[in-house]
Write a protein that holds these residues in place. Structure first.
Motif, PDB file in Angstrom:
ATOM      1  N   PRO A 570       0.818  -1.237   0.000  1.00 53.68           N
ATOM      2  CA  PRO A 570       0.000   0.000   0.000  1.00 53.68           C
ATOM      3  C   PRO A 570       0.837   1.267   0.000  1.00 53.68           C
ATOM      4  CG  PRO A 570      -0.825  -1.566   1.620  1.00 53.68           C
ATOM      5  CD  PRO A 570       0.489  -2.099   1.151  1.00 53.68           C
ATOM      6  N   GLN A 571       1.969   1.255   0.704  1.00 54.46           N
ATOM      7  CA  GLN A 571       2.807   2.453   0.753  1.00 54.46           C
ATOM      8  C   GLN A 571       3.399   2.773  -0.610  1.00 54.46           C
ATOM      9  OE1 GLN A 571       5.707   1.728   3.797  1.00 54.46           O
ATOM     10  NE2 GLN A 571       4.315   2.156   5.483  1.00 54.46           N
ATOM     11  N   ILE A 572       3.942   1.769  -1.264  1.00 51.52           N
ATOM     12  CA  ILE A 572       4.581   2.030  -2.551  1.00 51.52           C
ATOM     13  C   ILE A 572       3.540   2.369  -3.612  1.00 51.52           C
ATOM     14  CG2 ILE A 572       4.582  -0.339  -3.443  1.00 51.52           C
ATOM     15  CD1 ILE A 572       7.557   2.088  -3.546  1.00 51.52           C
ATOM     16  N   LEU A 573       2.347   1.750  -3.525  1.00 52.88           N
ATOM     17  CA  LEU A 573       1.291   2.085  -4.481  1.00 52.88           C
ATOM     18  C   LEU A 573       0.826   3.528  -4.301  1.00 52.88           C
ATOM     19  CD1 LEU A 573      -0.977  -1.110  -4.647  1.00 52.88           C
ATOM     20  CD2 LEU A 573       0.427  -0.129  -6.471  1.00 52.88           C
ATOM     21  N   PHE A 574       0.645   3.941  -3.060  1.00 53.08           N
ATOM     22  CA  PHE A 574       0.193   5.317  -2.790  1.00 53.08           C
ATOM     23  C   PHE A 574       1.203   6.319  -3.341  1.00 53.08           C
ATOM     24  CE2 PHE A 574      -0.288   9.109  -0.194  1.00 53.08           C
ATOM     25  CZ  PHE A 574      -1.662   9.290  -0.194  1.00 53.08           C
TER      26      PHE A 574
END
Length: 863
Positions: A570-574
């Motif tokens: 989720p962090q890298i996608l955001f």
């Protein structure tokens, strides 16, 4: 480099050492510097430990060495440095060292005391000589007066015959600063009946004890009566005045002066011989002083370490626990073997690696190049055990981000030369041991300064900025018809714009960096603002993406696979779908849109081919910031120009909506994913435990025999308290919520924080340009000197003085102050924006028992 990527693997070891071999074994371990001992006697104070007497012996030896060092400093004798440090003395050498220091101290004390006594005698004789010589004028004033001769005569019969009363005197010397008070006190006790004559000594005298210069005054006090004489002597004693016998007869004074001078000559010869002998003794001691200091410090460190050990029950073996890098375990075993071999012991020492649940210390093996970068990271917080070490990547990212803000090839050259000087002469500079704290900070980071200078030269070439001026190496790529070089120089309102007709504009790329033509137009700042602002966003997003990517390395190493799915993804996608997409739009705009301006026309007048060309012209290029804001707000703006479109390519609006929706869905995944997984895991574990208890109860009802082998005790069964479990889950939800909010908000704020790269770079360039235009240009306006006009040489002198002022201001303001500002901002970008994505920094540093570190710390404390 593998150990620099993450901290080294550590082992908790247990040492079993024979008491006879303990001293030599610890000495070998101190030379190796690979062991951090744990204190087994924390509950004991310093006086209850086993080797307290040996530590006191070392303290006494240190006291003697300090006394010898003070005596050397009094004589201004240099203490030569030693190349090879001596090893720790063995027990026999300790006894010889004590005897040698005792003999040396007694000899120096005896010589010093003799010198003080001789100097005291010399001072007294010198003061007596001055009293006899200076008071001669006082008595000559009364030589023609018979009454006066009678008054000052020492013969009672003569005095009784000539005068009824008796007039006496005392002579001596008093410190010059006490003369005024001395005179007032004599007047007060005698009500003005004491006649005082005084004269200052021209040359200062030497204090026998301290060697300081003292200034004194010779005086003679005349008075009448024994009672007044007693008062005068008490006043002299109170004001530290020295009284000396002074005959009233001239012949007696002459004979006394001759005797005093003879004694002074003899005493001077004795003093010189004593001083020469003292110098020879101190010089011979100075050659061995450093060796003695190192030996005593090592010996004291060994006994302090031995006080951490514990005796076993039989009191025949010393037990110690220590942290050791796994890579150094063979070296530690060799050191223990060498320690036992040194005393000829047949019983070896043992090293056992023990299992523990304690967190080991963090140890990153460094060299003189990487030590400065590691210190930058450790200043923020020591990395957790086996955590990814940011110092490895800081070697490149730190000087590069600094250079983006400090982008001037001239200033970078000054910084490079300074760093190169410290690197090339590092051995010579190390030996000086400066007390200047600022210099020590610069010197410890000499390789950082060198790299910052080299990277600044590179970015200065890219910016085409050398002391605020550009270099025209390849010639300008701008070819605008109707203008020549004179027009470009003389036109103060010239603006360069790519919005020119392609017939008059040659659009060729400049080979390297910035085109020098951008130094002349008035819209230079507008162009550089856009250029550097976009660069700062691009490098900032790349830097943050790299930091988030490093977090997955930690998750893989610590086998936290669930963190990869529920945190990293989720962090890298955001970050990718929002901010990396914004960076991608910047590159798309640079590639897809061209600067040539086509003729305007309406849809009815232009063909589809021309409309396609107009769409990718400069007038239709969309603003990336507006596109990003509309993307976040799901808004749409109608393009103003004919043939222009809002988006760069077909379907961009749908892609942007998908990106925003997925990015928003990443927030609840970050917020609830990991806590829900932990909750399900705990419930699954509890259900398994309940099923196990029910099966066992069924076995009991069926009459099965229960034995201690197949039944768990109640204390061993994992019974969970529901209240504690709920409270633990509450903490998990709160912690994850804080972590999620912090990451989402910091992603936005950190991206904006990288704009400091643009702001400081622009400020540095503008300040450099202002300094050039307001200082150095004053001296350049005079032109070259004319041999037929002598007054023109004044401009050369002015230029020389102005250049000196410009150079000083450049180094002081643009290099030092601006360099420090850029350094601090770069440090913040690493500590906050970069390291917060993957770095915990909750470890504690590995502090091995090392003689080298101990001696360096001792030298620093003495300075």
């Amino acid at each position: 480099m593998g150990s620099f990527f993450r901290s080294e693997e550590m082992s908790l070891c247990q040492l079993f050492i024979q008491p006879e071999a303990a001293y030599s074994s610890v000495a070998e371990l101190g030379e190796a510097g690979s062991v951090q001992f744990r204190d087994f006697n924390v509950e004991l104070n310093s006086f209850q430990r086993k080797f307290v007497n040996e530590v006191r012996r070392c303290d006494e030896l240190e006291r003697k060495l300090r006394y010898i060092e003070e005596e050397l400093s009094k004589e201004n004798l240099p203490i030569p440095e030693i190349e090879d440090l001596p090893s720790a003395p063995n027990p026999r050498e300790i006894t010889d060292l004590e005897a040698s220091l005792e003999k040396t101290e007694n000899e120096i004390i005896e010589l010093s005391q003799n010198a003080v006594n001789l100097k005291s005698n010399f001072l007294e004789l010198t003061e007596l000589r001055h009293v006899l010589e200076k008071t001669e004028t006082f008595f000559k004033e009364r030589e023609g007066d018979s009454l006066s001769r009678a008054l000052i005569s020492d013969d009672p019969a003569t005095q009784a015959t000539n005068v009824r009363g008796r007039l006496g005197f005392v002579a001596g010397v008093v410190p010059r600063e006490r003369v005024a008070g001395f005179e007032r006190m004599l007047w007060r006790i005698s009500h003005g009946n004491v006649f005082l004559k005084q004269v200052d000594l021209d040359e200062p005298l030497e204090d026998p004890k301290t060697g300081n210069e003292i200034y004194k005054t010779v005086f003679v006090a005349f008075f009448q009566g024994e009672q007044l004489k007693s008062r005068v002597k008490k006043v002299c004693t109170g004001f530290h005045a020295s009284l000396y016998p002074c005959p009233s007869a001239y012949t007696e004074r002459e004979e006394m002066v001759k005797g005093v001078r003879t004694r002074l000559e003899d005493l001077t010869m004795v003093l010189n011989q004593t001083q020469d002998h003292r110098q020879r003794v101190l010089i011979s001691v100075a050659k061995e002083l450093q060796n003695w200091m190192v030996m005593v410090r090592k010996m004291k460190a060994i006994f302090h370490t031995l006080n951490m050990f514990n005796l076993d029950v039989t009191k025949k073996c010393l037990i110690a626990e220590c942290w050791v890098p796994v890579q150094d375990l063979p070296g530690v075993q060799r050191a223990l073997a060498d320690g036992s071999k040194a005393i000829g012991s047949s019983i070896p020492s043992f090293l056992n690696v023990i299992e523990t649940t304690e967190t080991p210390p963090t140890f990153n093996r460094t060299n003189k190049f990487t030590r400065g970068f590691q210190n930058l990271i450790d200043s923020y917080g020591v990395s957790s055990y086996r955590e990814v070490n940011p110092a490895l990547y800081t070697i490149i990212t730190f000087p590069f981000l600094f250079a983006i803000m400090f982008g001037d090839a001239g200033h970078g050259l000054i910084l490079t030369l300074f760093g190169l000087y410290m690197v090339l002469f590092e051995k010579k500079l190390m030996k000086k041991k400066s007390n200047n704290e600022i210099w020590n900070i610069f010197f410890s980071g000499r390789y950082i300064v060198l790299l910052m200078g080299l990277f600044s030269i590179y970015t200065g070439v890219i910016y085409n900025d050398v002391f605020s001026k550009s270099m025209n190496i390849f010639g300008s790529s701008w070819t605008i018809s109707g203008y020549n070089g004179t027009d470009l120089r003389d036109n103060q309102f010239l603006t360069l714009s790519p919005y020119d007709c392609y017939e008059n504009f040659g659009a060729t790329s400049y080979p390297l960096g910035m085109d020098p033509i951008w130094q002349t137009p008035k819209n230079k700042i507008v162009f550089l603002n856009s250029y550097k602002m976009k660069l700062s966003i691009i490098f900032g997003v790349i830097h943050m993406l790299f930091g988030v990517g490093l977090s997955v390395v930690n998750h893989v190493h610590f086998r936290q696979k669930i963190n990869i799915l529920l945190e990293f993804v989720p962090q890298i996608l955001f970050l990718l779908l929002l901010f990396a997409y914004m960076v991608a739009m910047m590159f798309m705009k640079w590639v897809m849109y061209y600067p040539q301006l086509t003729k305007e026309c309406s849809k009815e007048q232009c063909s589809q081919e021309i409309l396609d060309i107009i769409r990718y012209g400069p007038s239709c290029a969309p603003l990336v910031l507006i596109l990003f804001i509309n993307m976040m707000l799901f808004k749409s703006n109608v393009p103003a120009g004919a043939g222009c479109q809002e988006f760069m390519f077909e379907g961009q609006d749908i892609i942007q909506q998908v990106f925003v929706i997925v990015a928003v869905l990443c927030i609840p995944t970050l917020l609830l994913g990991k806590p829900l997984y932990i909750l399900c895991s705990r419930r699954k574990k509890n259900s398994k435990h309940v099923g196990l208890l029910e099966s066992r109860n069924g076995d009991v009802n069926q009459g099965l025999e229960l034995t201690p082998e197949n039944v768990e005790t109640p204390s061993a069964s994992p019974v969970h308290n529901e209240h504690e479990e709920d409270e633990g889950m509450g903490e998990v939800f709160i912690h994850q919520g804080i972590h999620t909010i912090e990451y989402i908000l910091s992603t936005i704020s950190h991206t904006a924080s990288y704009l400091r790269l643009w702001a400081l770079s622009l400020a540095h360039a503008q300040l450099s340009e202002v300094l050039w235009s307001m200082v150095l240009s004053i001296g350049l306006t005079g032109g070259p000197p004319d041999p037929y006009n002598p007054s023109s040489y004044i401009s050369s002198i002015i230029l020389f003085l102005v250049f000196a002022a410009w150079a000083v201001l450049t180094v002081a303001i643009l290099v030092m102050m601006e360099g420090l500002s850029a350094f601090l901002h770069t440090l913040r970008l690493h500590w906050v924006e970069f390291m917060s994505k993957f770095y915990e920094g909750t470890g504690y540093i590995f502090q091995p028992f090392s003689f080298k570190v101990i001696l360096e710390n001792e030298d620093i404390s003495e300075d």
